[in-house]
Design a protein around this motif. Structure first.
Motif, PDB file in Angstrom:
ATOM      1  N   TYR A  43       0.827  -1.208   0.000  1.00 52.60           N
ATOM      2  CA  TYR A  43       0.000   0.000   0.000  1.00 52.60           C
ATOM      3  C   TYR A  43       0.864   1.262   0.000  1.00 52.60           C
ATOM      4  CZ  TYR A  43      -3.076   3.641   1.703  1.00 52.60           C
ATOM      5  OH  TYR A  43      -3.757   4.817   1.838  1.00 52.60           O
ATOM      6  N   GLU A  55      -3.998   7.054  -3.662  1.00 54.23           N
ATOM      7  CA  GLU A  55      -3.701   5.824  -2.929  1.00 54.23           C
ATOM      8  C   GLU A  55      -3.567   4.677  -3.911  1.00 54.23           C
ATOM      9  OE1 GLU A  55      -5.893   6.192   1.340  1.00 54.23           O
ATOM     10  OE2 GLU A  55      -7.170   5.741  -0.363  1.00 54.23           O
ATOM     11  N   PRO A 182      11.662  10.104  12.191  1.00 54.73           N
ATOM     12  CA  PRO A 182      12.560  11.240  11.937  1.00 54.73           C
ATOM     13  C   PRO A 182      13.966  10.905  12.433  1.00 54.73           C
ATOM     14  CG  PRO A 182      10.513  11.995  12.901  1.00 54.73           C
ATOM     15  CD  PRO A 182      10.484  10.498  12.969  1.00 54.73           C
ATOM     16  N   PRO A 203      20.644  13.973  11.001  1.00 55.09           N
ATOM     17  CA  PRO A 203      21.750  14.534  10.212  1.00 55.09           C
ATOM     18  C   PRO A 203      23.099  14.018  10.733  1.00 55.09           C
ATOM     19  CG  PRO A 203      20.873  16.150  11.757  1.00 55.09           C
ATOM     20  CD  PRO A 203      20.042  14.918  11.935  1.00 55.09           C
ATOM     21  N   ALA A 279      25.158  14.602   1.375  1.00 52.56           N
ATOM     22  CA  ALA A 279      23.767  14.579   1.842  1.00 52.56           C
ATOM     23  C   ALA A 279      23.660  14.768   3.357  1.00 52.56           C
ATOM     24  CB  ALA A 279      23.121  13.247   1.455  1.00 52.56           C
ATOM     25  N   ASN A 280      24.810  14.787   4.055  1.00 50.37           N
ATOM     26  CA  ASN A 280      24.838  14.905   5.511  1.00 50.37           C
ATOM     27  C   ASN A 280      24.045  13.769   6.170  1.00 50.37           C
ATOM     28  OD1 ASN A 280      25.519  16.005   7.990  1.00 50.37           O
ATOM     29  ND2 ASN A 280      23.760  17.388   8.029  1.00 50.37           N
ATOM     30  N   LYS A 281      24.262  12.563   5.637  1.00 50.87           N
ATOM     31  CA  LYS A 281      23.537  11.403   6.158  1.00 50.87           C
ATOM     32  C   LYS A 281      24.473  10.207   6.305  1.00 50.87           C
ATOM     33  CE  LYS A 281      19.277  13.090   4.271  1.00 50.87           C
ATOM     34  NZ  LYS A 281      18.712  13.480   3.016  1.00 50.87           N
TER      35      LYS A 281
ATOM     36  N   PHE B   3      -8.045   1.434   3.224  1.00 52.40           N
ATOM     37  CA  PHE B   3      -8.030   2.837   2.858  1.00 52.40           C
ATOM     38  C   PHE B   3      -9.402   3.386   2.522  1.00 52.40           C
ATOM     39  CE2 PHE B   3      -8.283   2.569  -1.714  1.00 52.40           C
ATOM     40  CZ  PHE B   3      -7.475   1.531  -2.136  1.00 52.40           C
ATOM     41  N   LYS B   6     -10.886   5.095   5.889  1.00 51.10           N
ATOM     42  CA  LYS B   6     -10.031   6.096   6.528  1.00 51.10           C
ATOM     43  C   LYS B   6     -10.866   7.189   7.189  1.00 51.10           C
ATOM     44  CE  LYS B   6      -7.612   8.387   3.650  1.00 51.10           C
ATOM     45  NZ  LYS B   6      -8.147   9.731   3.704  1.00 51.10           N
ATOM     46  N   ASP B   8     -11.667  10.864   8.331  1.00 49.79           N
ATOM     47  CA  ASP B   8     -11.355  12.201   7.852  1.00 49.79           C
ATOM     48  C   ASP B   8     -11.237  13.111   9.074  1.00 49.79           C
ATOM     49  OD1 ASP B   8     -11.287  14.716   6.820  1.00 49.79           O
ATOM     50  OD2 ASP B   8     -12.721  14.293   5.217  1.00 49.79           O
ATOM     51  N   ARG B  17      -3.749  18.220   8.391  1.00 51.22           N
ATOM     52  CA  ARG B  17      -2.310  18.388   8.574  1.00 51.22           C
ATOM     53  C   ARG B  17      -1.873  19.793   8.189  1.00 51.22           C
ATOM     54  NH1 ARG B  17       0.860  16.407   4.313  1.00 51.22           N
ATOM     55  NH2 ARG B  17       2.980  17.122   4.608  1.00 51.22           N
ATOM     56  N   GLU B  76      21.057  19.248  20.308  1.00 48.96           N
ATOM     57  CA  GLU B  76      21.328  20.263  19.281  1.00 48.96           C
ATOM     58  C   GLU B  76      20.122  20.498  18.373  1.00 48.96           C
ATOM     59  OE1 GLU B  76      24.902  19.804  16.843  1.00 48.96           O
ATOM     60  OE2 GLU B  76      23.959  21.118  15.362  1.00 48.96           O
ATOM     61  N   LEU B  77      19.439  19.412  18.014  1.00 43.47           N
ATOM     62  CA  LEU B  77      18.285  19.555  17.116  1.00 43.47           C
ATOM     63  C   LEU B  77      17.151  20.318  17.805  1.00 43.47           C
ATOM     64  CD1 LEU B  77      18.238  15.976  15.553  1.00 43.47           C
ATOM     65  CD2 LEU B  77      19.325  18.016  14.672  1.00 43.47           C
ATOM     66  N   ARG B  92       5.105  24.984  10.012  1.00 48.59           N
ATOM     67  CA  ARG B  92       5.620  24.601   8.682  1.00 48.59           C
ATOM     68  C   ARG B  92       6.887  25.381   8.352  1.00 48.59           C
ATOM     69  NH1 ARG B  92       1.245  24.758   5.316  1.00 48.59           N
ATOM     70  NH2 ARG B  92       1.144  22.524   5.073  1.00 48.59           N
ATOM     71  N   ARG B 101      18.479  23.480   7.212  1.00 47.58           N
ATOM     72  CA  ARG B 101      19.694  23.503   8.028  1.00 47.58           C
ATOM     73  C   ARG B 101      20.384  22.133   8.058  1.00 47.58           C
ATOM     74  NH1 ARG B 101      23.289  22.144  10.425  1.00 47.58           N
ATOM     75  NH2 ARG B 101      24.164  22.706  12.445  1.00 47.58           N
ATOM     76  N   TYR B 102      19.582  21.055   8.113  1.00 44.42           N
ATOM     77  CA  TYR B 102      20.165  19.724   8.278  1.00 44.42           C
ATOM     78  C   TYR B 102      20.056  18.842   7.023  1.00 44.42           C
ATOM     79  CZ  TYR B 102      20.499  20.933  13.174  1.00 44.42           C
ATOM     80  OH  TYR B 102      20.821  21.549  14.346  1.00 44.42           O
ATOM     81  N   GLY B 103      19.554  19.384   5.939  1.00 44.97           N
ATOM     82  CA  GLY B 103      19.464  18.605   4.698  1.00 44.97           C
ATOM     83  C   GLY B 103      18.470  17.463   4.786  1.00 44.97           C
ATOM     84  N   LEU B 104      17.395  17.663   5.522  1.00 45.76           N
ATOM     85  CA  LEU B 104      16.388  16.609   5.650  1.00 45.76           C
ATOM     86  C   LEU B 104      15.255  16.825   4.653  1.00 45.76           C
ATOM     87  CD1 LEU B 104      16.072  16.481   9.541  1.00 45.76           C
ATOM     88  CD2 LEU B 104      17.378  14.946   8.089  1.00 45.76           C
ATOM     89  N   ARG B 107       9.012  16.181   4.636  1.00 41.11           N
ATOM     90  CA  ARG B 107       8.099  15.369   5.452  1.00 41.11           C
ATOM     91  C   ARG B 107       8.776  14.948   6.768  1.00 41.11           C
ATOM     92  NH1 ARG B 107       2.596  14.207   5.304  1.00 41.11           N
ATOM     93  NH2 ARG B 107       2.267  12.370   6.550  1.00 41.11           N
ATOM     94  N   GLU B 108      10.023  14.528   6.657  1.00 44.22           N
ATOM     95  CA  GLU B 108      10.757  14.073   7.838  1.00 44.22           C
ATOM     96  C   GLU B 108      10.917  15.221   8.837  1.00 44.22           C
ATOM     97  OE1 GLU B 108      14.659  12.674   6.913  1.00 44.22           O
ATOM     98  OE2 GLU B 108      14.942  11.721   8.862  1.00 44.22           O
ATOM     99  N   ILE B 111       7.564  16.073  10.591  1.00 48.62           N
ATOM    100  CA  ILE B 111       7.196  15.128  11.657  1.00 48.62           C
ATOM    101  C   ILE B 111       8.048  15.371  12.891  1.00 48.62           C
ATOM    102  CG2 ILE B 111       7.153  12.680  12.297  1.00 48.62           C
ATOM    103  CD1 ILE B 111       6.490  12.124   9.309  1.00 48.62           C
ATOM    104  N   ALA B 112       9.355  15.574  12.680  1.00 48.47           N
ATOM    105  CA  ALA B 112      10.258  15.790  13.808  1.00 48.47           C
ATOM    106  C   ALA B 112       9.899  17.075  14.563  1.00 48.47           C
ATOM    107  CB  ALA B 112      11.695  15.857  13.309  1.00 48.47           C
TER     108      ALA B 112
END
Lengths: 308, 146
Positions: A43, A55, A182, A203, A279-281, B3, B6, B8, B17, B76-77, B92, B101-104, B107-108, B111-112
Protein backbone atom coordinates in the motif's frame (compact mmCIF):
# COMPACT_ATOMS: atom_id res chain seq x y z
CA UNK A 1 -2.09 24.20 -33.52
CA UNK A 2 -4.25 21.09 -33.44
CA UNK A 3 -6.02 19.81 -30.37
CA UNK A 4 -3.78 16.74 -30.40
CA UNK A 5 -0.79 19.07 -30.36
CA UNK A 6 -2.22 20.97 -27.39
CA UNK A 7 -2.79 17.77 -25.49
CA UNK A 8 0.69 16.36 -26.13
CA UNK A 9 2.30 19.64 -25.11
CA UNK A 10 0.29 19.60 -21.92
CA UNK A 11 1.34 15.99 -21.24
CA UNK A 12 5.01 16.82 -21.75
CA UNK A 13 4.69 19.82 -19.43
CA UNK A 14 3.16 17.59 -16.76
CA UNK A 15 5.86 14.94 -17.24
CA UNK A 16 8.59 17.56 -16.77
CA UNK A 17 7.24 18.26 -13.29
CA UNK A 18 7.24 14.64 -12.17
CA UNK A 19 9.87 12.72 -10.22
CA UNK A 20 10.35 8.98 -9.74
CA UNK A 21 8.95 7.23 -6.70
CA UNK A 22 9.14 3.52 -5.92
CA UNK A 23 7.81 1.40 -3.11
CA UNK A 24 8.22 -2.37 -2.81
CA UNK A 25 8.53 -2.93 -6.54
CA UNK A 26 5.81 -0.45 -7.56
CA UNK A 27 7.35 2.35 -9.59
CA UNK A 28 5.67 5.53 -10.75
CA UNK A 29 6.27 9.23 -11.35
CA UNK A 30 4.57 11.83 -9.17
CA UNK A 31 4.67 15.64 -8.75
CA UNK A 32 7.64 17.01 -6.81
CA UNK A 33 5.58 18.02 -3.77
CA UNK A 34 3.79 14.69 -3.33
CA UNK A 35 5.20 12.55 -0.54
CA UNK A 36 4.29 9.12 0.80
CA UNK A 37 2.19 9.68 3.91
CA UNK A 38 1.00 6.14 4.63
CA UNK A 39 2.84 2.96 3.76
CA UNK A 40 2.11 -0.73 3.95
CA UNK A 41 3.88 -3.62 2.30
CA UNK A 42 1.28 -3.54 -0.49
CA UNK A 43 0.00 0.00 0.00
CA UNK A 44 1.12 3.51 -0.80
CA UNK A 45 -0.82 6.63 0.23
CA UNK A 46 0.40 9.97 -1.09
CA UNK A 47 -0.24 13.49 0.14
CA UNK A 48 0.51 16.93 -1.21
CA UNK A 49 0.73 19.96 1.10
CA UNK A 50 -3.04 20.31 0.53
CA UNK A 51 -3.90 16.82 1.77
CA UNK A 52 -4.44 13.30 0.39
CA UNK A 53 -4.07 13.01 -3.38
CA UNK A 54 -3.70 9.37 -4.27
CA UNK A 55 -3.70 5.82 -2.93
CA UNK A 56 -2.53 2.56 -4.46
CA UNK A 57 -2.96 -0.97 -3.23
CA UNK A 58 -1.15 -3.66 -5.16
CA UNK A 59 -0.38 -7.35 -5.19
CA UNK A 60 1.54 -9.71 -7.40
CA UNK A 61 -0.54 -12.80 -6.81
CA UNK A 62 -4.02 -11.88 -7.94
CA UNK A 63 -4.24 -14.83 -10.35
CA UNK A 64 -7.09 -14.38 -12.74
CA UNK A 65 -9.37 -12.25 -10.54
CA UNK A 66 -11.38 -9.81 -12.66
CA UNK A 67 -10.69 -6.17 -11.67
CA UNK A 68 -14.44 -5.44 -11.70
CA UNK A 69 -15.05 -8.18 -9.12
CA UNK A 70 -12.10 -7.02 -7.02
CA UNK A 71 -13.43 -3.46 -6.84
CA UNK A 72 -16.99 -4.63 -6.09
CA UNK A 73 -15.68 -6.87 -3.31
CA UNK A 74 -13.58 -4.05 -1.88
CA UNK A 75 -16.39 -1.54 -1.89
CA UNK A 76 -19.36 -3.69 -0.93
CA UNK A 77 -19.27 -2.47 2.69
CA UNK A 78 -18.63 1.14 1.75
CA UNK A 79 -20.96 3.62 3.46
CA UNK A 80 -20.87 6.01 0.49
CA UNK A 81 -22.39 5.65 -2.97
CA UNK A 82 -20.11 3.69 -5.29
CA UNK A 83 -20.19 3.27 -9.03
CA UNK A 84 -18.16 0.55 -10.69
CA UNK A 85 -18.13 1.30 -14.40
CA UNK A 86 -15.62 2.42 -16.97
CA UNK A 87 -17.75 5.52 -17.51
CA UNK A 88 -16.99 6.60 -13.92
CA UNK A 89 -13.49 7.74 -14.95
CA UNK A 90 -12.13 9.67 -17.94
CA UNK A 91 -11.55 7.38 -20.91
CA UNK A 92 -7.89 8.44 -21.17
CA UNK A 93 -7.21 7.02 -17.70
CA UNK A 94 -8.09 3.54 -18.94
CA UNK A 95 -6.16 4.12 -22.16
CA UNK A 96 -3.07 4.99 -20.08
CA UNK A 97 -3.10 1.40 -18.79
CA UNK A 98 -3.34 -0.25 -22.18
CA UNK A 99 -2.56 -3.96 -22.45
CA UNK A 100 -4.14 -4.65 -19.06
CA UNK A 101 -7.64 -5.51 -17.91
CA UNK A 102 -9.06 -2.37 -16.27
CA UNK A 103 -12.18 -1.33 -14.37
CA UNK A 104 -13.07 2.24 -13.45
CA UNK A 105 -14.86 3.17 -10.24
CA UNK A 106 -15.92 6.25 -8.32
CA UNK A 107 -16.85 6.84 -4.68
CA UNK A 108 -19.01 9.67 -3.37
CA UNK A 109 -18.27 11.10 0.07
CA UNK A 110 -15.96 13.79 1.35
CA UNK A 111 -13.67 13.98 -0.45
CA UNK A 112 -15.05 12.15 -3.49
CA UNK A 113 -12.62 9.91 -5.29
CA UNK A 114 -12.31 7.81 -8.39
CA UNK A 115 -9.84 5.41 -9.77
CA UNK A 116 -8.96 2.30 -11.71
CA UNK A 117 -8.39 -1.34 -10.82
CA UNK A 118 -5.93 -2.85 -13.25
CA UNK A 119 -4.74 -6.41 -13.77
CA UNK A 120 -1.86 -7.71 -15.84
CA UNK A 121 -3.23 -10.96 -17.24
CA UNK A 122 0.25 -12.25 -18.00
CA UNK A 123 1.78 -12.10 -14.54
CA UNK A 124 -1.22 -11.58 -12.21
CA UNK A 125 -0.07 -8.17 -10.92
CA UNK A 126 -3.11 -6.27 -9.69
CA UNK A 127 -3.31 -2.68 -8.51
CA UNK A 128 -6.16 -0.47 -7.40
CA UNK A 129 -5.36 3.20 -7.87
CA UNK A 130 -7.57 5.89 -6.39
CA UNK A 131 -7.26 9.65 -6.95
CA UNK A 132 -8.75 12.38 -4.78
CA UNK A 133 -9.82 15.61 -6.53
CA UNK A 134 -6.57 17.39 -5.58
CA UNK A 135 -4.59 14.65 -7.30
CA UNK A 136 -6.40 14.48 -10.61
CA UNK A 137 -5.10 17.67 -12.18
CA UNK A 138 -6.94 19.67 -14.80
CA UNK A 139 -9.28 17.40 -16.75
CA UNK A 140 -7.67 14.39 -15.08
CA UNK A 141 -4.47 15.03 -17.08
CA UNK A 142 -2.10 14.66 -14.16
CA UNK A 143 -3.75 11.39 -13.07
CA UNK A 144 -3.43 10.12 -16.65
CA UNK A 145 0.32 10.78 -16.71
CA UNK A 146 0.78 9.12 -13.33
CA UNK A 147 -1.22 6.07 -14.39
CA UNK A 148 0.82 5.80 -17.59
CA UNK A 149 4.04 5.90 -15.56
CA UNK A 150 3.11 3.07 -13.16
CA UNK A 151 5.15 -0.13 -13.41
CA UNK A 152 4.09 -2.87 -11.01
CA UNK A 153 6.24 -5.70 -12.32
CA UNK A 154 9.61 -6.25 -13.93
CA UNK A 155 12.90 -4.97 -12.55
CA UNK A 156 13.54 -1.81 -14.56
CA UNK A 157 14.68 0.76 -11.99
CA UNK A 158 15.03 0.62 -8.23
CA UNK A 159 12.35 -1.18 -6.24
CA UNK A 160 12.50 1.49 -3.53
CA UNK A 161 12.96 5.20 -4.08
CA UNK A 162 11.46 7.53 -1.49
CA UNK A 163 12.39 9.95 1.28
CA UNK A 164 15.86 10.40 -0.20
CA UNK A 165 16.88 6.75 -0.39
CA UNK A 166 17.14 4.45 -3.37
CA UNK A 167 17.74 0.73 -3.17
CA UNK A 168 17.12 -2.52 -4.95
CA UNK A 169 17.37 -5.63 -2.76
CA UNK A 170 18.76 -8.79 -4.37
CA UNK A 171 16.28 -11.03 -6.13
CA UNK A 172 14.44 -13.39 -3.81
CA UNK A 173 14.47 -11.06 -0.83
CA UNK A 174 11.13 -9.72 0.38
CA UNK A 175 10.33 -6.76 2.59
CA UNK A 176 9.49 -7.93 6.11
CA UNK A 177 9.79 -4.78 8.23
CA UNK A 178 10.14 -1.07 7.72
CA UNK A 179 10.14 2.04 9.83
CA UNK A 180 10.49 5.69 8.88
CA UNK A 181 11.08 7.75 11.99
CA UNK A 182 12.56 11.24 11.94
CA UNK A 183 16.32 10.75 11.92
CA UNK A 184 16.26 7.03 11.28
CA UNK A 185 14.87 4.88 8.46
CA UNK A 186 15.06 1.08 8.53
CA UNK A 187 14.04 -1.49 5.95
CA UNK A 188 14.55 -5.19 6.52
CA UNK A 189 14.36 -7.89 3.87
CA UNK A 190 14.36 -11.62 4.25
CA UNK A 191 15.32 -14.42 1.88
CA UNK A 192 16.28 -18.08 2.19
CA UNK A 193 18.59 -18.33 5.22
CA UNK A 194 19.50 -14.65 5.33
CA UNK A 195 18.28 -11.19 6.18
CA UNK A 196 19.35 -7.86 4.79
CA UNK A 197 18.81 -4.54 6.51
CA UNK A 198 19.20 -1.04 5.15
CA UNK A 199 19.31 1.95 7.48
CA UNK A 200 19.67 5.69 7.04
CA UNK A 201 20.54 8.14 9.80
CA UNK A 202 20.46 11.94 9.67
CA UNK A 203 21.75 14.53 10.21
CA UNK A 204 25.24 13.05 10.17
CA UNK A 205 27.07 16.12 11.51
CA UNK A 206 24.92 16.10 14.65
CA UNK A 207 24.96 12.33 15.16
CA UNK A 208 28.73 12.09 14.74
CA UNK A 209 29.55 15.09 16.91
CA UNK A 210 32.60 14.17 18.97
CA UNK A 211 32.96 10.67 17.52
CA UNK A 212 33.64 8.66 14.40
CA UNK A 213 31.48 6.38 12.27
CA UNK A 214 32.69 3.23 14.07
CA UNK A 215 31.66 4.55 17.48
CA UNK A 216 28.30 5.63 16.10
CA UNK A 217 27.73 2.22 14.46
CA UNK A 218 28.57 0.40 17.70
CA UNK A 219 25.93 2.48 19.50
CA UNK A 220 23.20 2.21 16.90
CA UNK A 221 23.50 -1.16 15.17
CA UNK A 222 23.16 -4.60 16.63
CA UNK A 223 22.26 -8.06 15.39
CA UNK A 224 20.62 -10.44 17.89
CA UNK A 225 22.95 -13.31 18.70
CA UNK A 226 25.88 -11.84 16.81
CA UNK A 227 28.75 -9.92 18.35
CA UNK A 228 29.79 -7.01 16.15
CA UNK A 229 33.12 -5.20 16.48
CA UNK A 230 33.31 -2.16 14.24
CA UNK A 231 36.58 -0.96 12.80
CA UNK A 232 37.06 2.38 11.03
CA UNK A 233 37.73 2.10 7.31
CA UNK A 234 37.29 3.92 3.99
CA UNK A 235 34.73 2.70 1.49
CA UNK A 236 34.65 4.22 -2.00
CA UNK A 237 36.39 7.37 -0.69
CA UNK A 238 33.90 7.72 2.14
CA UNK A 239 34.44 7.63 5.89
CA UNK A 240 33.11 4.24 6.98
CA UNK A 241 33.11 1.48 9.55
CA UNK A 242 32.70 -2.24 9.05
CA UNK A 243 32.07 -5.29 11.15
CA UNK A 244 32.43 -8.88 10.05
CA UNK A 245 31.65 -11.89 12.20
CA UNK A 246 34.88 -13.29 13.56
CA UNK A 247 35.73 -16.76 12.13
CA UNK A 248 36.07 -19.56 14.69
CA UNK A 249 39.45 -19.70 16.42
CA UNK A 250 40.70 -23.10 17.49
CA UNK A 251 39.40 -26.62 16.87
CA UNK A 252 36.71 -26.56 19.59
CA UNK A 253 35.23 -23.35 18.31
CA UNK A 254 35.38 -24.63 14.73
CA UNK A 255 33.59 -27.85 15.70
CA UNK A 256 30.93 -25.88 17.57
CA UNK A 257 30.56 -23.66 14.52
CA UNK A 258 29.95 -26.65 12.24
CA UNK A 259 27.34 -28.08 14.61
CA UNK A 260 25.55 -24.77 15.10
CA UNK A 261 25.54 -24.13 11.38
CA UNK A 262 24.12 -27.60 10.75
CA UNK A 263 21.22 -26.79 13.05
CA UNK A 264 21.06 -23.28 11.53
CA UNK A 265 21.72 -21.74 14.94
CA UNK A 266 24.83 -19.70 14.19
CA UNK A 267 24.41 -16.51 12.26
CA UNK A 268 27.16 -14.68 10.43
CA UNK A 269 26.99 -10.98 9.77
CA UNK A 270 28.69 -8.37 7.65
CA UNK A 271 27.90 -4.73 8.33
CA UNK A 272 29.05 -1.57 6.61
CA UNK A 273 28.21 1.97 7.70
CA UNK A 274 29.36 4.94 5.72
CA UNK A 275 28.95 8.68 5.68
CA UNK A 276 27.43 10.46 2.69
CA UNK A 277 29.12 13.80 3.15
CA UNK A 278 27.14 15.68 0.48
CA UNK A 279 23.77 14.58 1.84
CA UNK A 280 24.84 14.90 5.51
CA UNK A 281 23.54 11.40 6.16
CA UNK A 282 24.79 8.00 7.26
CA UNK A 283 23.94 4.78 5.47
CA UNK A 284 24.18 1.26 6.82
CA UNK A 285 23.75 -2.20 5.34
CA UNK A 286 23.48 -5.23 7.61
CA UNK A 287 23.70 -8.64 5.97
CA UNK A 288 23.08 -11.59 8.22
CA UNK A 289 22.73 -15.29 7.46
CA UNK A 290 23.59 -18.85 8.33
CA UNK A 291 26.51 -18.76 5.89
CA UNK A 292 29.03 -15.91 5.83
CA UNK A 293 27.95 -13.28 3.29
CA UNK A 294 30.11 -13.10 0.20
CA UNK A 295 32.25 -9.92 0.27
CA UNK A 296 31.80 -9.18 -3.45
CA UNK A 297 28.04 -9.55 -3.36
CA UNK A 298 27.86 -7.49 -0.17
CA UNK A 299 29.87 -4.72 -1.79
CA UNK A 300 27.50 -4.76 -4.76
CA UNK A 301 24.50 -4.43 -2.44
CA UNK A 302 26.12 -1.48 -0.64
CA UNK A 303 26.99 0.20 -3.94
CA UNK A 304 23.36 -0.09 -5.01
CA UNK A 305 22.16 1.76 -1.93
CA UNK A 306 21.80 5.42 -2.81
CA UNK A 307 21.32 8.26 -0.35
CA UNK A 308 20.41 11.68 -1.69
CA UNK B 1 -9.58 -2.62 2.24
CA UNK B 2 -8.41 -0.27 4.91
CA UNK B 3 -8.03 2.84 2.86
CA UNK B 4 -11.73 3.05 2.14
CA UNK B 5 -12.44 3.26 5.85
CA UNK B 6 -10.03 6.10 6.53
CA UNK B 7 -11.14 8.65 9.10
CA UNK B 8 -11.36 12.20 7.85
CA UNK B 9 -9.77 14.35 10.59
CA UNK B 10 -11.35 17.56 9.34
CA UNK B 11 -14.82 16.02 9.10
CA UNK B 12 -14.43 14.64 12.65
CA UNK B 13 -13.87 18.17 13.96
CA UNK B 14 -10.07 17.95 14.13
CA UNK B 15 -7.47 19.80 12.12
CA UNK B 16 -6.07 18.74 8.80
CA UNK B 17 -2.31 18.39 8.57
CA UNK B 18 -2.06 21.61 6.60
CA UNK B 19 -4.10 23.53 9.15
CA UNK B 20 -2.08 22.17 12.08
CA UNK B 21 1.18 23.13 10.39
CA UNK B 22 -0.01 26.68 9.84
CA UNK B 23 -0.27 27.38 13.59
CA UNK B 24 2.40 29.64 15.06
CA UNK B 25 4.24 28.29 18.12
CA UNK B 26 4.73 30.97 20.77
CA UNK B 27 7.13 30.58 23.70
CA UNK B 28 5.75 30.76 27.23
CA UNK B 29 7.12 34.03 28.69
CA UNK B 30 7.67 32.27 32.03
CA UNK B 31 10.29 29.95 30.49
CA UNK B 32 13.88 30.85 31.37
CA UNK B 33 16.62 29.85 28.99
CA UNK B 34 20.29 29.30 29.77
CA UNK B 35 23.24 27.80 27.97
CA UNK B 36 25.12 25.04 29.81
CA UNK B 37 28.90 24.72 29.94
CA UNK B 38 28.83 22.08 27.18
CA UNK B 39 26.86 24.40 24.93
CA UNK B 40 23.41 22.86 25.37
CA UNK B 41 20.23 24.84 25.95
CA UNK B 42 18.52 24.35 29.30
CA UNK B 43 14.94 25.53 29.75
CA UNK B 44 13.46 26.12 33.18
CA UNK B 45 9.68 26.33 33.41
CA UNK B 46 7.14 26.51 36.25
CA UNK B 47 4.85 23.58 36.97
CA UNK B 48 1.84 23.42 39.24
CA UNK B 49 1.87 20.38 41.51
CA UNK B 50 -1.37 18.36 41.59
CA UNK B 51 -3.77 19.60 44.37
CA UNK B 52 -3.86 16.35 46.39
CA UNK B 53 -0.09 16.12 46.38
CA UNK B 54 0.41 19.81 47.02
CA UNK B 55 -2.00 19.70 49.98
CA UNK B 56 0.06 17.01 51.64
CA UNK B 57 3.32 18.87 50.97
CA UNK B 58 1.84 22.08 52.34
CA UNK B 59 0.71 20.31 55.54
CA UNK B 60 4.19 18.89 55.95
CA UNK B 61 5.63 22.36 55.41
CA UNK B 62 7.72 21.21 52.46
CA UNK B 63 5.96 23.41 49.90
CA UNK B 64 5.04 27.09 50.30
CA UNK B 65 2.36 27.14 47.61
CA UNK B 66 4.47 28.70 44.87
CA UNK B 67 4.81 26.82 41.58
CA UNK B 68 7.93 24.69 41.46
CA UNK B 69 10.37 24.69 38.55
CA UNK B 70 11.31 21.94 36.17
CA UNK B 71 14.16 21.90 33.71
CA UNK B 72 14.47 20.50 30.24
CA UNK B 73 17.77 20.18 28.43
CA UNK B 74 17.60 20.31 24.65
CA UNK B 75 19.94 18.47 22.32
CA UNK B 76 21.33 20.26 19.28
CA UNK B 77 18.28 19.55 17.12
CA UNK B 78 15.91 20.69 19.85
CA UNK B 79 17.96 23.79 20.47
CA UNK B 80 17.87 24.67 16.77
CA UNK B 81 14.09 24.28 16.69
CA UNK B 82 13.73 26.32 19.88
CA UNK B 83 15.92 29.01 18.35
CA UNK B 84 13.73 29.10 15.25
CA UNK B 85 10.63 29.65 17.39
CA UNK B 86 10.20 33.41 17.23
CA UNK B 87 6.42 33.80 17.56
CA UNK B 88 6.13 34.71 13.88
CA UNK B 89 7.11 31.54 12.02
CA UNK B 90 4.46 28.82 11.66
CA UNK B 91 5.25 25.19 12.43
CA UNK B 92 5.62 24.60 8.68
CA UNK B 93 8.08 27.49 8.33
CA UNK B 94 10.10 26.24 11.29
CA UNK B 95 10.14 22.76 9.71
CA UNK B 96 11.30 24.21 6.38
CA UNK B 97 14.13 26.10 8.05
CA UNK B 98 15.02 22.98 10.04
CA UNK B 99 15.03 20.84 6.89
CA UNK B 100 17.25 23.35 5.13
CA UNK B 101 19.69 23.50 8.03
CA UNK B 102 20.17 19.72 8.28
CA UNK B 103 19.46 18.61 4.70
CA UNK B 104 16.39 16.61 5.65
CA UNK B 105 13.31 15.89 3.56
CA UNK B 106 10.29 18.15 4.07
CA UNK B 107 8.10 15.37 5.45
CA UNK B 108 10.76 14.07 7.84
CA UNK B 109 11.44 17.56 9.17
CA UNK B 110 7.73 18.27 9.58
CA UNK B 111 7.20 15.13 11.66
CA UNK B 112 10.26 15.79 13.81
CA UNK B 113 9.41 19.45 14.42
CA UNK B 114 5.70 18.77 14.99
CA UNK B 115 6.40 16.05 17.57
CA UNK B 116 8.92 18.33 19.31
CA UNK B 117 6.36 21.14 19.54
CA UNK B 118 3.70 18.68 20.70
CA UNK B 119 5.98 17.66 23.58
CA UNK B 120 6.79 21.29 24.43
CA UNK B 121 3.08 22.13 24.28
CA UNK B 122 2.25 19.23 26.61
CA UNK B 123 4.73 20.63 29.14
CA UNK B 124 3.40 24.15 28.68
CA UNK B 125 6.59 25.61 27.21
CA UNK B 126 4.82 26.81 24.07
CA UNK B 127 1.32 27.77 23.06
CA UNK B 128 -0.03 27.81 19.52
CA UNK B 129 -1.50 30.85 17.85
CA UNK B 130 -4.06 30.28 15.12
CA UNK B 131 -2.99 31.71 11.78
CA UNK B 132 -4.56 35.08 11.03
CA UNK B 133 -7.33 34.90 8.44
CA UNK B 134 -6.62 36.89 5.26
CA UNK B 135 -7.30 40.54 5.97
CA UNK B 136 -7.16 40.09 9.74
CA UNK B 137 -4.68 41.91 11.90
CA UNK B 138 -1.93 39.50 13.05
CA UNK B 139 -2.55 40.36 16.68
CA UNK B 140 -6.18 39.25 16.54
CA UNK B 141 -5.33 35.55 16.08
CA UNK B 142 -6.63 33.39 18.88
CA UNK B 143 -4.28 31.34 21.01
CA UNK B 144 -4.91 27.62 21.06
CA UNK B 145 -4.33 25.65 24.21
CA UNK B 146 -1.30 23.45 23.81
Amino acid sequence: MTRTGDRSMSASQIQAGLRPLAWNGLRLRVPMDWEPARLGRDYLGLESPDGPVMEIRFTHGAGKAAPVDVVRRMLKKSAVAVEVADSAVPRHWLAALSGRENAGFSCAGTPASRGVASLCRTCGALMVVRFFPAGEGEGGGLAREILASIRDHGREGAAFELYGIRLDPPEGMGLVRFSFLPGRFDLEFSGPGRTLGYSRFAPADVLLAGGDVAAFAARQLSVPGVKLAFTPTRWRLREAAQAVTVPPAGPVDAAADVILRFFRRRRQARVLVWREEAANKLAAVVWCGVHPPDAGEFDKVCAGYGIF
Amino acid sequence: MGFFRKKDAAAAGGLTRGEALSFVPVKNVAVRQETTQDGKIRLTYPVTVRPAFSGMLRRLGVWDGRPSDKTLELDELGATTWGLTDGRRSVRQVAEAFAGRYGLGAREAEIAVASFFRELGRRGLVGFQAPAAPGDDQSSGSAAKA
